[in-house]
Design an enzyme around this catalytic site. Structure first.
Site, PDB file in Angstrom:
ATOM      1  N   ALA A   1     -44.042  13.933-124.203  1.00 51.78           N
ATOM      2  CA  ALA A   1     -43.163  14.911-123.579  1.00 51.78           C
ATOM      3  C   ALA A   1     -43.511  16.340-123.968  1.00 51.78           C
ATOM      4  O   ALA A   1     -43.127  17.278-123.276  1.00 51.78           O
ATOM      5  CB  ALA A   1     -41.703  14.624-123.968  1.00 51.78           C
ATOM      6  N   LYS A   2     -44.192  16.521-125.089  1.00 56.83           N
ATOM      7  CA  LYS A   2     -44.638  17.832-125.572  1.00 56.83           C
ATOM      8  C   LYS A   2     -43.492  18.830-125.624  1.00 56.83           C
ATOM      9  O   LYS A   2     -43.620  19.995-125.201  1.00 56.83           O
ATOM     10  CB  LYS A   2     -45.791  18.354-124.720  1.00 56.83           C
ATOM     11  CG  LYS A   2     -47.017  17.442-124.730  1.00 56.83           C
ATOM     12  CD  LYS A   2     -48.152  18.018-123.896  1.00 56.83           C
ATOM     13  CE  LYS A   2     -49.383  17.122-123.936  1.00 56.83           C
ATOM     14  NZ  LYS A   2     -49.193  15.833-123.225  1.00 56.83           N
ATOM     15  N   ARG A   3     -42.372  18.403-126.184  1.00 54.07           N
ATOM     16  CA  ARG A   3     -41.209  19.270-126.275  1.00 54.07           C
ATOM     17  C   ARG A   3     -41.419  20.349-127.330  1.00 54.07           C
ATOM     18  O   ARG A   3     -42.139  20.141-128.307  1.00 54.07           O
ATOM     19  CB  ARG A   3     -39.958  18.457-126.630  1.00 54.07           C
ATOM     20  CG  ARG A   3     -39.606  17.363-125.635  1.00 54.07           C
ATOM     21  CD  ARG A   3     -39.425  17.901-124.237  1.00 54.07           C
ATOM     22  NE  ARG A   3     -38.810  16.924-123.350  1.00 54.07           N
ATOM     23  CZ  ARG A   3     -39.008  16.875-122.050  1.00 54.07           C
ATOM     24  NH1 ARG A   3     -39.834  17.728-121.473  1.00 54.07           N
ATOM     25  NH2 ARG A   3     -38.389  15.986-121.306  1.00 54.07           N
TER      26      ARG A   3
END
Length: 287
Positions: free
Chosen positions: A105-107
């Site tokens: 998700a690369k939050r």
């Protein structure tokens, strides 16, 4: 405190769970789940649960070869299939509880937003590990680290060609090495990982030198041109493990007809075996 994933032994750290898979399956292969409707076999394109059913079939076909699964959140969210994403992760936990799930998700944010991102990843979706962006500083990671039974894969030296703009500066102490050193220091619970692209094996070797026991999630093999042997030379840890080499399209779309699942399994076996053979050869040479 968040409830642990059903069927998961939280007495084991994420690193211990990964090592168990690396050893028992002799596999460093992470199977990515990045469904694109137009590329799915025809039977999965029109139904309301096509993403879920396709991904679950791929999971069953490749679980014996995978040390982890990595669903890509945006591929589901872009078509309103977030509930199917949660169902896929729940299915993996129920049917293949030994295989950790990495939510790609690369939050990256701070404060309440970061807290909700952590809740989204670990409670809504039930992921074991989530990818995060560290470039807002350590405070952006703290909400994820508040879940001690879950893992955090931190972007370090990514596989895309434009990343040097920030990740390789300043030249004498680049950001990616600062990230790697810090993660190695913070990894007291054994639940942190680094994302290091296969397209930059020399930099991966530098990352491994400052983070010798931190698992590396490695995108970029296959379509992006990463060299498998160079990755293994650069990234294997002292045990001859320590890598999760991610492959998505080459496995998901190995077949387009009714044989799609068996074709995916064949592709996964082939890549897993190639990784294992190359790793064994390198270990023999270094012995």
């Amino acid at each position: 405190m968040p409830a642990p994933s059903e069927g998961i032994d939280i007495a084991q750290s994420i690193l211990q769970r990964l090592r168990a898979g690396w050893t028992s399956k002799n596999s460093l292969l992470c199977v990515g789940l990045d469904p694109v409707r137009e590329r799915l076999p025809a039977a999965f394109r029109s139904g309301p649960d096509g993403f879920r059913d396709f991904c679950c079939a791929i999971v069953d076909a490749t679980a014996g070869e995978a040390c982890a699964f990595k669903p890509q959140a945006a591929h589901f969210a872009a078509v309103g299939a977030e509930d199917q994403l949660a169902e896929v992760i729940a299915y993996i936990h129920a049917r293949h509880p030994d295989v950790p799930v990495i939510l790609d998700a690369k939050r990256g944010d701070i404060g309440a937003t970061a807290e909700f991102y952590a809740i989204e990843a670990f409670q809504r979706y039930g992921a074991d590990i989530v990818t995060v962006n560290p470039y807002l500083g350590p405070e952006s990671l703290e909400p994820f680290l508040a879940f001690p039974d879950r893992g955090v894969a931190i972007l370090c030296r990514t596989s895309n060609p434009g990343n040097a703009w920030i990740q390789c500066h300043p030249e004498d102490d680049p950001v990616f090495l600062r990230v790697a050193r810090s993660v190695a220091e913070w990894n007291e619970r054994g639940n942190l990982m680094l994302v290091a692209g296969a397209t930059y094996p020399e930099d991966m070797a530098r990352i491994r030198s400052v983070a010798p026991t931190v698992p590396l999630l490695v995108p970029g093999i296959g379509a992006q041109g990463g060299d498998l042997r160079a990755v293994l030379e650069a990234g294997l840890d002292a045990r001859g493990q320590g890598l999760l080499i991610s492959a998505s399209r080459s496995i998901l779309y190995a077949g387009a007809g009714e044989d799609f699942a068996s074709a995916a399994q064949e592709a996964a076996v082939k890549l897993r075996d190639s990784i294992s053979r190359c790793a064994r050869d390198l270990l023999r040479r270094s012995a």
